[in-house]
Motif scaffolding. Sequence first.
Motif: not given
Length: 238
Positions: A65-89
């Motif tokens: 959870e901490e890694r995912a939140v940090l990645t979203i905050a730093r990289r601001q992923p969109m579309a497929v990349d964002l789904r990868e992180i949501v999927g991991a969560l």
Amino acid sequence: MQSDHTAKAFDEDLQQLNRLIAEMGGLAERMIADSVGALVRRDVAVGMRVVADDVEVDKLQRMIEERAVLTIARRQPMAVDLREIVGALRVAIDLERMGDLSKNIGKRVAQLDSDFHPLKLIRGLEHMTDLVQSQVKSVLDAYAAHDLPAAMSVWKGDEEVDAICTSLFRELLTYMMEDPRNISFCLHLMFCAKNIERIGDHATNIAETVFYMIEGQQILEKRPKGDMTTFATTVPGT
């Protein structure tokens, strides 16, 4: 150049997330096997080890959870990349629940103080566990490989687990009606069977997450389920 650097940094973050998911998945798989093995052998020490392992599963979920939140905050992923992180969560949540359910089984080992130990029931529980373990392994492999057909195979196999659980439940009821002295032992097995069935449900959830990651939408088709109505209304807390 900055764009290439950002893409590389995101890939590294994603690889770290995937490593944590793999570690968490491996631990969850071991806990499932150990909890039922402890139940079959009435090995209290192994049962308590499963209970202790759940702490590590919870820790890994928090790290993800901490890694995912940090990645979203730093990289601001969109579309497929964002789904990868949501999927991991989402996968981490299901693995954490698998750990909890395995822990529940581990706790019950110490409560099996009856001499009643029918081989047919134990074999049925083991068969059901083997099937669920196979589903968990297959769906985690499908998640890692982004293999949609393999994930959907697990999704469609949930009905078989429900059927085995219902059959086992009916046999347990028969033993309980034949001799009231069997009730306590059979109730413990009943709860364990329900926990294993629910682990199968979480494997199916992961299959749905794989579908979401690849297709970008939820599965609209109704999940195939066996008839668990009798089980759910008879066993409290299910």
